[in-house]
Design an enzyme around this catalytic site. Structure first.
Site, PDB file in Angstrom:
ATOM      1  N   CYS A   2      -7.608  -8.917  -1.830  1.00  0.00           N
ATOM      2  CA  CYS A   2      -8.565  -9.991  -1.620  1.00  0.00           C
ATOM      3  C   CYS A   2      -9.795  -9.432  -0.917  1.00  0.00           C
ATOM      4  O   CYS A   2      -9.679  -8.616  -0.011  1.00  0.00           O
ATOM      5  CB  CYS A   2      -8.017 -11.149  -0.805  1.00  0.00           C
ATOM      6  SG  CYS A   2      -6.596 -11.950  -1.541  1.00  0.00           S
ATOM      7  N   ARG A  27     -11.053  -5.356  -5.005  1.00  0.00           N
ATOM      8  CA  ARG A  27      -9.950  -5.704  -4.098  1.00  0.00           C
ATOM      9  C   ARG A  27      -9.032  -6.779  -4.673  1.00  0.00           C
ATOM     10  O   ARG A  27      -7.976  -7.065  -4.121  1.00  0.00           O
ATOM     11  CB  ARG A  27     -10.512  -6.182  -2.759  1.00  0.00           C
ATOM     12  CG  ARG A  27     -11.354  -5.156  -2.048  1.00  0.00           C
ATOM     13  CD  ARG A  27     -11.824  -5.700  -0.726  1.00  0.00           C
ATOM     14  NE  ARG A  27     -10.716  -5.876   0.180  1.00  0.00           N
ATOM     15  CZ  ARG A  27     -10.270  -4.937   1.007  1.00  0.00           C
ATOM     16  NH1 ARG A  27     -10.876  -3.775   1.053  1.00  0.00           N
ATOM     17  NH2 ARG A  27      -9.251  -5.158   1.786  1.00  0.00           N
ATOM     18  N   TRP A  75      -6.532 -11.655  -4.908  1.00  0.00           N
ATOM     19  CA  TRP A  75      -5.355 -11.036  -5.533  1.00  0.00           C
ATOM     20  C   TRP A  75      -4.204 -11.958  -5.145  1.00  0.00           C
ATOM     21  O   TRP A  75      -3.827 -12.039  -3.983  1.00  0.00           O
ATOM     22  CB  TRP A  75      -5.151  -9.622  -4.996  1.00  0.00           C
ATOM     23  CG  TRP A  75      -4.059  -8.880  -5.709  1.00  0.00           C
ATOM     24  CD1 TRP A  75      -4.187  -8.161  -6.858  1.00  0.00           C
ATOM     25  CD2 TRP A  75      -2.681  -8.776  -5.326  1.00  0.00           C
ATOM     26  NE1 TRP A  75      -2.964  -7.624  -7.212  1.00  0.00           N
ATOM     27  CE2 TRP A  75      -2.026  -7.977  -6.298  1.00  0.00           C
ATOM     28  CE3 TRP A  75      -1.932  -9.289  -4.264  1.00  0.00           C
ATOM     29  CZ2 TRP A  75      -0.667  -7.678  -6.227  1.00  0.00           C
ATOM     30  CZ3 TRP A  75      -0.568  -8.981  -4.211  1.00  0.00           C
ATOM     31  CH2 TRP A  75       0.040  -8.190  -5.189  1.00  0.00           C
ATOM     32  N   ASN A 101      -7.327 -13.444   3.528  1.00  0.00           N
ATOM     33  CA  ASN A 101      -6.701 -12.262   2.942  1.00  0.00           C
ATOM     34  C   ASN A 101      -5.416 -12.015   3.731  1.00  0.00           C
ATOM     35  O   ASN A 101      -5.460 -11.987   4.957  1.00  0.00           O
ATOM     36  CB  ASN A 101      -7.652 -11.059   3.075  1.00  0.00           C
ATOM     37  CG  ASN A 101      -7.015  -9.751   2.656  1.00  0.00           C
ATOM     38  OD1 ASN A 101      -6.052  -9.731   1.893  1.00  0.00           O
ATOM     39  ND2 ASN A 101      -7.557  -8.649   3.146  1.00  0.00           N
ATOM     40  N   GLY A 102      -4.296 -11.834   3.027  1.00  0.00           N
ATOM     41  CA  GLY A 102      -3.036 -11.577   3.728  1.00  0.00           C
ATOM     42  C   GLY A 102      -1.988 -12.604   3.336  1.00  0.00           C
ATOM     43  O   GLY A 102      -2.116 -13.278   2.313  1.00  0.00           O
ATOM     44  N   GLU A 485       1.372  12.086 -11.128  1.00  0.00           N
ATOM     45  CA  GLU A 485       0.062  11.455 -11.008  1.00  0.00           C
ATOM     46  C   GLU A 485      -0.498  11.124 -12.401  1.00  0.00           C
ATOM     47  O   GLU A 485      -1.076  10.065 -12.616  1.00  0.00           O
ATOM     48  CB  GLU A 485      -0.876  12.386 -10.218  1.00  0.00           C
ATOM     49  CG  GLU A 485      -2.310  11.937 -10.098  1.00  0.00           C
ATOM     50  CD  GLU A 485      -2.513  10.600  -9.391  1.00  0.00           C
ATOM     51  OE1 GLU A 485      -1.559  10.038  -8.853  1.00  0.00           O
ATOM     52  OE2 GLU A 485      -3.646  10.096  -9.434  1.00  0.00           O
ATOM     53  N   LYS A 489      -1.433   7.327 -13.638  1.00  0.00           N
ATOM     54  CA  LYS A 489      -2.751   6.958 -14.148  1.00  0.00           C
ATOM     55  C   LYS A 489      -2.615   6.240 -15.488  1.00  0.00           C
ATOM     56  O   LYS A 489      -3.282   5.247 -15.756  1.00  0.00           O
ATOM     57  CB  LYS A 489      -3.634   8.203 -14.325  1.00  0.00           C
ATOM     58  CG  LYS A 489      -4.183   8.781 -13.042  1.00  0.00           C
ATOM     59  CD  LYS A 489      -5.323   7.936 -12.490  1.00  0.00           C
ATOM     60  CE  LYS A 489      -5.441   7.960 -11.013  1.00  0.00           C
ATOM     61  NZ  LYS A 489      -4.376   7.529 -10.159  1.00  0.00           N
ATOM     62  N   GLU A 492      -1.104   2.638 -14.990  1.00  0.00           N
ATOM     63  CA  GLU A 492      -1.960   1.620 -14.372  1.00  0.00           C
ATOM     64  C   GLU A 492      -3.185   1.298 -15.213  1.00  0.00           C
ATOM     65  O   GLU A 492      -3.686   0.175 -15.150  1.00  0.00           O
ATOM     66  CB  GLU A 492      -2.335   2.004 -12.933  1.00  0.00           C
ATOM     67  CG  GLU A 492      -3.301   3.133 -12.760  1.00  0.00           C
ATOM     68  CD  GLU A 492      -3.701   3.330 -11.284  1.00  0.00           C
ATOM     69  OE1 GLU A 492      -3.996   4.469 -10.922  1.00  0.00           O
ATOM     70  OE2 GLU A 492      -3.722   2.360 -10.514  1.00  0.00           O
ATOM     71  N   HIS A 508      19.153  17.205 -17.975  1.00  0.00           N
ATOM     72  CA  HIS A 508      20.237  16.452 -17.330  1.00  0.00           C
ATOM     73  C   HIS A 508      20.231  14.973 -17.752  1.00  0.00           C
ATOM     74  O   HIS A 508      20.837  14.143 -17.102  1.00  0.00           O
ATOM     75  CB  HIS A 508      20.127  16.578 -15.816  1.00  0.00           C
ATOM     76  CG  HIS A 508      20.294  17.995 -15.342  1.00  0.00           C
ATOM     77  ND1 HIS A 508      21.510  18.650 -15.353  1.00  0.00           N
ATOM     78  CD2 HIS A 508      19.383  18.896 -14.911  1.00  0.00           C
ATOM     79  CE1 HIS A 508      21.347  19.884 -14.914  1.00  0.00           C
ATOM     80  NE2 HIS A 508      20.058  20.066 -14.651  1.00  0.00           N
ATOM     81  N   LYS A 611      -7.332  -2.608  -5.299  1.00  0.00           N
ATOM     82  CA  LYS A 611      -7.585  -1.283  -4.747  1.00  0.00           C
ATOM     83  C   LYS A 611      -6.876  -1.061  -3.419  1.00  0.00           C
ATOM     84  O   LYS A 611      -6.355   0.004  -3.151  1.00  0.00           O
ATOM     85  CB  LYS A 611      -9.096  -1.116  -4.578  1.00  0.00           C
ATOM     86  CG  LYS A 611      -9.534   0.213  -4.021  1.00  0.00           C
ATOM     87  CD  LYS A 611      -9.587   1.234  -5.109  1.00  0.00           C
ATOM     88  CE  LYS A 611      -9.992   2.603  -4.625  1.00  0.00           C
ATOM     89  NZ  LYS A 611      -9.518   3.636  -5.542  1.00  0.00           N
TER      90      LYS A 611
HETATM   91  C1  AGP Z   1      -3.735   4.903  -7.564  1.00  0.00           C
HETATM   92  O1  AGP Z   1      -4.526   5.054  -8.675  1.00  0.00           O
HETATM   93  C2  AGP Z   1      -3.565   3.543  -7.051  1.00  0.00           C
HETATM   94  N1  AGP Z   1      -4.748   2.809  -6.952  1.00  0.00           N
HETATM   95  C3  AGP Z   1      -2.586   3.405  -5.900  1.00  0.00           C
HETATM   96  O2  AGP Z   1      -1.400   4.046  -6.250  1.00  0.00           O
HETATM   97  C4  AGP Z   1      -3.032   3.893  -4.502  1.00  0.00           C
HETATM   98  O3  AGP Z   1      -3.097   5.279  -4.465  1.00  0.00           O
HETATM   99  C5  AGP Z   1      -2.038   3.341  -3.461  1.00  0.00           C
HETATM  100  O4  AGP Z   1      -2.062   1.945  -3.489  1.00  0.00           O
HETATM  101  C6  AGP Z   1      -2.310   3.849  -2.075  1.00  0.00           C
HETATM  102  O5  AGP Z   1      -3.537   3.411  -1.584  1.00  0.00           O
HETATM  103  P1  AGP Z   1      -4.161   4.031  -0.280  1.00  0.00           P
HETATM  104  O6  AGP Z   1      -4.362   5.479  -0.548  1.00  0.00           O
HETATM  105  O7  AGP Z   1      -5.451   3.292  -0.083  1.00  0.00           O
HETATM  106  O8  AGP Z   1      -3.196   3.798   0.837  1.00  0.00           O
END
Ligand code: AGP
Length: 616
Positions: A2, A27, A75, A101-102, A485, A489, A492, A508, A611
Site C-alpha cells: 500500500c 507498492r 495491496w 497501510n498494514g 533467482e 523472475k 513473478e 534424485h 514491491k
Molecule cells: C523480487 O523480484 C521480489 N520483488 C521479492 O522477492 C523481493 O526481493 C522480496 O520481497 C524482498 O524484498 P526486500 O528486499 O525489500 O526485503
C-alpha cells in the site's frame, strides 16, 4: 505494501496527491483513492484496479480541494479489491477520512464494539474501524484530530500507518505509524507525507524520518511529531541524495527495462569510496567496530525473495574468505524454529526496501537474543537499518519495478564487501589477496556493461518461448542461487511454472519432469575455477539433453566444452568463480522480462505482488 500520500499546502491537493500515488503505485495496485477537503466537506473518489481507473473517474467527475489531501494505492489484505473496499474510508458523518497501510489485527473485536454503538460499516476492511474510532475519539475531544489519532493508536494491535484528515480542521493532515513505513517531506510553505520519498521527490528532497509509535501533525508551515502520549519527540532530518529523474522511466516503456540497464552504474556506486588510499577496505557507515567483528563466531543471513538469493550467494563467499560458519534462512521462517543465537552471532539482514515485515520481525527477534544485526539495505532511513546495529547501504538508486534487478546486483556487491572486510579485520587474508579481489570487483561494472551489450539473442529466445508452460533452471555452487533467482523472475513476471534445482539433485527425482522440448536453463561454473564442478555440470547437461530437454546454457566465453550440448549457448565474460553471479544473473533478468512482455504482461506491476511487503 500500500502506498500512502498526504499533502498540506497551496498547490491543488488533488493533483499533488494523485501524482504522488503514481510514484507509489509499485507498492500496490489493487485499487486507488483520494480525499480532499473543499467547501467545508470531504470529497472522495476511489476505484478498484490501477491508478488509471481513478484518474478516469476523476476526469469524469472532477473534485477539488482547498489545501489538504490524502491518497492511497492498495495491496488488498482484508476484503476483495473492489471500489467499496478501496481507501479512503470515512466515518458515518463524513467528517474524517483515513487511509491505512498494514493490518489491524484486533479489527474484528473493534468492529463488533462499534457496531453495537450504532456505527454502520460499508466495507469488509480492517481499516474502516479506524475511521469510526477516530470519529468517536474526536467527538470526545472537541474535534482534536491529533489527540484522537493518539487515542486510536493505543487501541489498535498490529502494524499500521494511518493518515487522516477532517473537515473540522481543513489545513491539517495527521498521521501515525507502527511497524509500517512513513516519511515526511518538508517543503517551502507546504509539507508532505508518504510511504516513501519518491511520492514527493518532485517537490522537495528534504525529508524527516519518523520513529515507531509516533504521530505527526502536518500543516503547510509546520511539522510536529509526538509519541502516542503527546510528548514531543526529536526527529532526524535528512537530504535525499537522488532526484525526481531517477524515479522516472527516462524514455523506457517500463522501469524494469531502465533498471536492468542501470546495473553497471548501480554496482559502481555501491563499490565507490570503500577503499582508502593505502588500500584498506573501509566500511565507515557500518557502525560495527573491528572488535565487534573479530568476536563473531557464526553468521546467519536472513532475507526474503531475491534478497534471500543474494544471501545464499554471500554464504559461499563468506565461508570461503573468512572461514566463519554461515547459515542462510528465509526470514519468515527464522524466528519460528528457535534459532541458536548469542552475542557472538552476526545476523546479516538483507532487504532492498528495508521494510519487509518478515525480515524486520526476524531482526527484532535476533536483537532480543542479543545477536548483533547488520543490515544491507537500499533505502536510506528505512526501518530495518534503523533497528539494526549497523548498516551497509547499497547505492542502486530507487528501484520502482516490482522485480528486483539492479538492487540484487548491488546486494551481491555489498555482501562481497562485507566478506572481504571481515577477512581484513580478522587478519585472515594478506592485504594483497584482499586487494586482488577488490580489483576484480572493481571491474564488475564494466563486465555487467559487456553482458548488457550481448543480450539481444536472449530477447529473441524469450519471445520464441512465450507459449511454453514450464522452464527449469539448474546450477551448482553459486550458480544454484542464480538459477533460483532466474526461476523467481520468470514466475513473478511471466506467471509460468519455473523451478530451480541444484544440478546434482536432479537425478534424485526432478529428472522425471524432463520431457521432449522442455527448456532447461543451465548456469555453468567457470572451467578455470573448480574444474570438477564444471565437469559435473557438463554431465548434468548431457543427462537432461538425452531425455529430450532443450538446453539453454549460460557459460563463460571460450568454454567450448559445453557447445556440443547446448541448443542455445549464452556466453558471459570470464570472471572469478565467486563473482560470476554478478554477470550470470543478467541474461536471466532479460529472459524473464522479455518473455513476460511477449505475453503482454506488465513487468513493472506483476499481478498479486507489491514491491515492499509490509505484512507477515
Ligand atoms: C523480487 O523480484 C521480489 N520483488 C521479492 O522477492 C523481493 O526481493 C522480496 O520481497 C524482498 O524484498 P526486500 O528486499 O525489500 O526485503
Amino acid at each position: 505494501m500500500c502506498g500512502i500520500v498526504g499533502y498540506v499546502g497551496p498547490q491543488p491537493a488533488l493533483e499533488v496527491v494523485v501524482n504522488g500515488l503514481a510514484r507509489l503505485e509499485y507498492r500496490g495496485y489493487d485499487s486507488a483513492g483520494v480525499a480532499v477537503l473543499g467547501g467545508g466537506s470531504l470529497r472522495t473518489e476511489k476505484r478498484a484496479g490501477k491508478l488509471a481507473n481513478l484518474r478516469k473517474a476523476l476526469e469524469e467527475r472532477p473534485i477539488s480541494g482547498d489545501g489538504a489531501g490524502i491518497g492511497h494505492t492498495r495491496w488488498a489484505t482484508h476484503g476483495a479489491p473492489n471500489d467499496v473496499n478501496a481507501h479512503p474510508h470515512v466515518d458515518n458523518d463524513r467528517r474524517v477520512a483515513i487511509v491505512h497501510n498494514g493490518i489491524i489485527e484486533n479489527f474484528a473485536a473493534l468492529r463488533m464494539e462499534l457496531e453495537e454503538k450504532g456505527c454502520k460499516f460499508l466495507s469488509e476492511t480492517d481499516t474502516e474501524v479506524a475511521a469510526h474510532l477516530l470519529s468517536s475519539e474526536m467527538a470526545e475531544r472537541g474535534g482534536d484530530l491529533p489527540a484522537a489519532m493518539r487515542a486510536v493508536c493505543k487501541r489498535l494491535e498490529g502494524a499500521f500507518t494511518l493518515v487522516a484528515t477532517s473537515v473540522d480542521d481543513p489545513g491539517l493532515v495527521v498521521a501515525a505509524r507502527r511497524n509500517s513505513p512513513l516519511v515526511v517531506g518538508r517543503g517551502e510553505g507546504e509539507n508532505f507525507l508518504a510511504s516513501d520519498v519518491a511520492a514527493f521527490i518532485a517537490h522537495t528532497r528534504e525529508a524527516v524520518e519518523l520513529g515507531q509509535d509516533q504521530v505527526v501533525e502536518l500543516r503547510a508551515d509546520s511539522v510536529a511529531v509526538t509519541d502516542y502520549d503527546g510528548n514531543p519527540v526529536e526527529v532526524n532530518e535528512y537530504h535525499v541524495d537522488w532526484d525526481a529523474s531517477a524515479a522516472e522511466k527516462g524514455g523506457y516503456d517500463y522501469f524494469m527495462l531502465k533498471e536492468i540497464v542501470e546495473q553497471p552504474r548501480a554496482v559502481a556506486d555501491t563499490l565507490l569510496g570503500r577503499v582508502t588510499v593505502d588500500g584498506q577496505l573501509t566500511l565507515d557507515e557500518m557502525r560495527l567496530s573491528p572488535e565487534d567483528l573479530r568476536s563473531v563466531e557464526k553468521i546467519v543471513i536472513i532475507a526474503c525473495g531475491t534478497s534471500y538469493h543474494a544471501g545464499l550467494i554471500a554464504k559461499y563467499a563468506i565461508e570461503h574468505w573468512c572461514r566463519i560458519p554461515c547459515e542462510v534462512e528465509v526470514a519468515s521462517e527464522f524466528r519460528y524454529r528457535d534459532p541458536i543465537l548469542d552475542q557472538q552471532t552476526l545476523v546479516i539482514a538483507i532487504s532492498q526496501s528495508g521494510e519487509s515485515m518478515d525480515t524486520l520481525m526476524a531482526v527484532r527477534y535476533a536483537r532480543e537474543q542479543r545477536a548483533r544485526v547488520l543490515a544491507i539495505c537500499n533505502v536510506n532511513g528505512s526501518t530495518i537499518p534503523r533497528e539494526s546495529d549497523g548498516v551497509l547501504y547499497t547505492h542502486a538508486g530507487p528501484e520502482v519495478g516490482v522485480a528486483a534487478t539492479k538492487t540484487f546486483l548491488t546486494q551481491l556487491a555489498a555482501c562481497y564487501l562485507i566478506g572481504l572486510y571481515l577477512a581484513q579485520v580478522r587478519g585472515l587474508k594478506f592485504g594483497d589477496e584482499i586487494n586482488t579481489v577488490i580489483a576484480q570487483l572493481a571491474t564488475m561494472p564494466e563486465q555487467v556493461e559487456r553482458v548488457l551489450g550481448t543480450v539481444e539473442p536472449v530477447r529473441e529466445l524469450a519471445r520464441s518461448l512465450a507459449d511454453t508452460d514450464t522452464v527449469l533452471f539448474l546450477g551448482r555452487h553459486v550458480g544454484y542461487p542464480v538459477a533460483m533467482e532466474g526461476a523467481l523472475k520468470l514466475k513473478e513476471l511471466a506467471y509460468m511454472h519455473a523451478e530451480a534445482f541444484a544440478a546434482g539433485e536432479l537425478k534424485h527425482g526432478p529428472i522425471a519432469l524432463i520431457e521432449d522440448g522442455l527448456p532447461v536453463v543451465v548456469v555453468v561454473p567457470s572451467p578455470r575455477g573448480r574444474s570438477v564442478l564444471h565437469d559435473k555440470i557438463v554431465s548434468n547437461i548431457q543427462e537432461v539433453r538425452a531425455r529430450g530437454a532443450r538446453t539453454i546454457v549460460i557459460a563463460e566465453e571460450g568454454d567450448e566444452s559445453v557447445r556440443p550440448y547446448s541448443d542455445v549457448l549464452i556466453e558471459i565474460p570470464a570472471v572469478p568463480t565467486l563473482l560470476q553471479p554478478i554477470v550470470s544473473t543478467i541474461p536471466m533478468q532479460v529472459f524473464a522480462c522479455e518473455l513476460a512482455l511477449a505475453k503482454g504482461n506488465d513487468v513493472d506491476q506483476p499481478r498479486n505482488l507489491a514491491k515492499s511487503v509490509t505484512v507477515e
